[in-house]
Scaffold this active site. Sequence first.
Site, short mmCIF file in Angstrom:
data_model
loop_
_atom_site.label_atom_id
_atom_site.label_comp_id
_atom_site.label_asym_id
_atom_site.label_seq_id
_atom_site.Cartn_x
_atom_site.Cartn_y
_atom_site.Cartn_z
N HIS A 1 19.15 -36.65 -5.49
CA HIS A 1 18.45 -37.13 -4.28
C HIS A 1 16.94 -36.89 -4.36
O HIS A 1 16.25 -36.98 -3.36
CB HIS A 1 19.03 -36.45 -3.04
CG HIS A 1 20.48 -36.76 -2.85
ND1 HIS A 1 20.93 -37.99 -2.45
CD2 HIS A 1 21.58 -35.99 -3.06
CE1 HIS A 1 22.26 -37.97 -2.40
NE2 HIS A 1 22.67 -36.77 -2.76
N TRP B 1 -2.52 -2.83 -1.64
CA TRP B 1 -2.18 -4.27 -1.69
C TRP B 1 -3.06 -4.90 -0.62
O TRP B 1 -2.88 -4.66 0.57
CB TRP B 1 -0.70 -4.46 -1.36
CG TRP B 1 -0.24 -5.87 -1.54
CD1 TRP B 1 0.13 -6.49 -2.71
CD2 TRP B 1 -0.08 -6.87 -0.51
NE1 TRP B 1 0.49 -7.79 -2.47
CE2 TRP B 1 0.38 -8.05 -1.13
CE3 TRP B 1 -0.28 -6.87 0.87
CZ2 TRP B 1 0.63 -9.22 -0.42
CZ3 TRP B 1 -0.03 -8.05 1.58
CH2 TRP B 1 0.43 -9.20 0.94
N LYS C 1 6.11 -4.38 -3.65
CA LYS C 1 7.44 -4.12 -3.09
C LYS C 1 7.23 -3.62 -1.65
O LYS C 1 6.15 -3.19 -1.31
CB LYS C 1 8.13 -3.05 -3.93
CG LYS C 1 9.61 -3.31 -4.07
CD LYS C 1 10.21 -2.51 -5.14
CE LYS C 1 11.70 -2.71 -5.17
NZ LYS C 1 12.09 -4.02 -5.69
N GLU D 1 17.89 -17.64 -6.95
CA GLU D 1 17.45 -16.30 -7.35
C GLU D 1 16.85 -16.34 -8.76
O GLU D 1 15.82 -15.72 -9.03
CB GLU D 1 18.65 -15.34 -7.27
CG GLU D 1 18.41 -13.92 -7.78
CD GLU D 1 17.37 -13.14 -6.99
OE1 GLU D 1 16.90 -13.61 -5.94
OE2 GLU D 1 16.99 -12.05 -7.47
N ASN E 1 -1.85 2.67 5.35
CA ASN E 1 -0.90 1.61 4.97
C ASN E 1 -0.57 0.85 6.25
O ASN E 1 -0.22 1.47 7.25
CB ASN E 1 0.35 2.26 4.36
CG ASN E 1 1.55 1.33 4.27
OD1 ASN E 1 2.68 1.76 4.33
ND2 ASN E 1 1.31 0.05 4.10
N GLY E 2 -0.72 -0.47 6.23
CA GLY E 2 -0.40 -1.26 7.42
C GLY E 2 -1.55 -2.17 7.80
O GLY E 2 -2.43 -2.44 6.99
N ARG F 1 3.98 -0.36 -4.81
CA ARG F 1 3.69 -0.82 -3.44
C ARG F 1 2.39 -1.62 -3.35
O ARG F 1 2.06 -2.17 -2.30
CB ARG F 1 3.61 0.38 -2.49
CG ARG F 1 4.92 1.11 -2.33
CD ARG F 1 4.75 2.29 -1.41
NE ARG F 1 4.55 1.88 -0.04
CZ ARG F 1 5.50 1.70 0.86
NH1 ARG F 1 6.75 1.92 0.51
NH2 ARG F 1 5.23 1.34 2.08
N CYS G 1 0.84 -1.19 0.00
CA CYS G 1 0.00 0.00 0.00
C CYS G 1 0.88 1.25 0.00
O CYS G 1 1.89 1.32 0.69
CB CYS G 1 -0.95 0.09 1.19
SG CYS G 1 -2.15 -1.23 1.23
N GLU H 1 8.13 -15.32 -9.98
CA GLU H 1 7.35 -14.12 -9.68
C GLU H 1 6.95 -13.34 -10.93
O GLU H 1 5.93 -12.67 -10.94
CB GLU H 1 8.07 -13.21 -8.67
CG GLU H 1 9.35 -12.59 -9.15
CD GLU H 1 10.02 -11.73 -8.08
OE1 GLU H 1 9.33 -11.13 -7.25
OE2 GLU H 1 11.26 -11.65 -8.10
N LYS I 1 13.03 -15.25 -9.66
CA LYS I 1 12.68 -14.26 -10.68
C LYS I 1 11.69 -14.88 -11.68
O LYS I 1 10.72 -14.25 -12.08
CB LYS I 1 13.92 -13.78 -11.46
CG LYS I 1 14.88 -12.93 -10.68
CD LYS I 1 14.50 -11.47 -10.65
CE LYS I 1 14.04 -11.02 -9.31
NZ LYS I 1 14.84 -11.00 -8.16
C1 F6R Z 1 12.12 -10.58 -5.35
C2 F6R Z 1 12.04 -9.51 -4.36
C3 F6R Z 1 11.66 -9.88 -2.97
C4 F6R Z 1 12.43 -9.02 -1.96
C5 F6R Z 1 11.93 -9.32 -0.54
C6 F6R Z 1 12.72 -8.55 0.50
O1 F6R Z 1 12.46 -10.09 -6.61
O2 F6R Z 1 12.24 -8.37 -4.66
O3 F6R Z 1 11.85 -11.23 -2.73
O4 F6R Z 1 13.78 -9.32 -2.08
O5 F6R Z 1 10.58 -8.97 -0.44
O6 F6R Z 1 12.60 -7.18 0.33
P1 F6R Z 1 13.63 -6.19 0.97
O7 F6R Z 1 14.95 -6.44 0.34
O8 F6R Z 1 13.10 -4.83 0.65
O9 F6R Z 1 13.66 -6.47 2.43
#
Ligand code: F6R
Length: 615
Positions: free
Chosen positions: A511, A78, A610, A488, A102-103, A27, A2, A495, A492
């Site tokens: 295994h 969100w 994010k 990683e 937000n929260g 966000r 949010c 997501e 990627k």
């Molecule tokens: C994946 C991604 C997330 C963040 C995770 C932690 O592409 O961006 O997995 O890495 O939410 O976020 P931060 O680094 O902001 O604590």
Amino acid sequence: MCGIVGYVGHQKAEGILLDSLRRLEYRGYDSAGIATLSLENNLYQTEIRRAAGKLENLKVFVKKNPCPGNIGIGHTRWATHGKPTEKNAHPHQSNPITLVHNGIIENHLQLREQLLSQGLVLKSDTDTEIVAHLISAEKKNNHADFITATRAAVQQIKGAFALAILDENEPDIIICVKQSCPLIIGIGLGENFIASDFTAILPYTNQFIILEEGDMAVVKKDSILISNFYGIEQKRPIKFLDWSPSVAEKNGFAHFMLKEIFEQPVAITDTLRGRLSFAENRVVLDGVHLDKLKYINRICIVACGSSFHAGMIAKYQIEDLAKLPVELDLASEFRYRPVLVDAQTLVIGISQSGETADTLAALRHAQSKDALLLSICNTLESSIPRLCQHSAGTLYTRAGPEISVASTKAFITQIVVLQLLGLGLAQQRDQITEDNLTRQMNALLQLPTAVETVLQQDSHIQKIAQHFVSATDMLFLGRGALYPIALEGALKMKELSYVHAEGYAAGEMKHGAIALIDEQMPVIVLATRGHVYEKLVSNLEEVKTRGGRIIGILDENDDTLKSRCEFSIPIPIVTKSILAAVATVPLQLLAYHLANAKGLDVDQPRNLAKSVTVE
Ligand code: F6R
């Protein structure tokens, strides 16, 4: 998680609110809404416009139904409590109060019961609406003014909340409240702005006040008065930020993610600037209180998602360089364990946003056991660095604002600063020779060019991606520091492309995971030369024997292995210490192009946001 904005001044609020929300949409993008106060027949009234789905839907709606006024608030959601419908979109209202949030209000169920028993009818399923009713009730029942009513209401709520609140009867004020969610005030001339982060309002001002825990600000067009929830005045400094507003624009790229992938060489260069002193043959860890680290005997790293993967690489780097044992925990697990840390443990929290609730809580948990705290962070003045400032400090990545939900340039710069930290600790503990240190510093200097070289493979990788648009599963294999890169790469892919992908330590495949391999299964193998190269070649052959479709990430001159792969992506031959960073880039591009080829929204993948400021 949010985003909220606000504006009070001499301009029309509508355009500024929508524009600021556009830069905050990363966000959350389940719904959006704005509210303004407009004057009609000498009376102020609240105009609310809301729409489910992305901000674009709201813009279309507002175009047809303008929202007049010079004061207003806005929200991009969100969803946590209540489905992502128009009914649950913010702003929420209980006349004369309107607010955005937000929260999470943790005691909302109890408050809801209380309000329902008073005969109140709730219009939404959200936790937020409750707060509007609480303030409104304080006004009505106790004849309180807006400020007093808000103060009384926030004392009743528990949880995490950043709020921006309007009162139709006091039409020159926005009240902001901050508790465990970020909130800043941007200072203008005869106008002031409110936002969840700097980037939202960068085109309007570069002067900011960062609200602290328990702050309540009364914001008018020409004044800002900050107190705590109990009315005691608080002084907060004004900060200047010299970022250009273009950092929050796509600058000709189709997506923020692609722009940010291509910004990596510059982000790495910025992150290294001033930190490699060849004259003194040492690394400079600005922001880290190194003297406090003299007597540590172990390190625990806590982080989430991609930042956790950067932490996994750091384990290899730091143990190898500084000869210190490094443990790693997902922040969401660490925070609920009776962890064995003490004053000789350095707990490192890695976070791009500096606001991730689990990482913040994990660090607080460690702090309660007297551990030293250090953060690796990309966002200045965010909550995690603030928590660490009186402990071991913060080593900032200097990636600039990362808008794309999927982390790229922040991740690669995390790897860089963690390598710097490993070198700094190795030096402090006398575990590295002068020659080796010079070599390692030189290797870091080569990294931006090596990443540039991989970026030149962009169109080649795009073509490879076209072959896999109908893939439903994928495996990513690596060993050593390339194992976290396999994880990683899989993250990627999941997501962005919604392809079920798994990262595996290549040696572990036999295994269990090997059972998944058939002619349909794309397997991305990170198989550069190194001390486990022969083992990786064997793993690759095991996949090939079972018909798997291999995409090899290979040394640029490895023609033998290339001939064993269906597709290959050559990367420059680099020293071990920077290999993980270099090998990340083709996987970022592969995930990006695959998602794009599938017509998916790369910058705003479904269900994600994010800055995960909720548990
Ligand atoms: C994946 C991604 C997330 C963040 C995770 C932690 O592409 O961006 O997995 O890495 O939410 O976020 P931060 O680094 O902001 O604590």
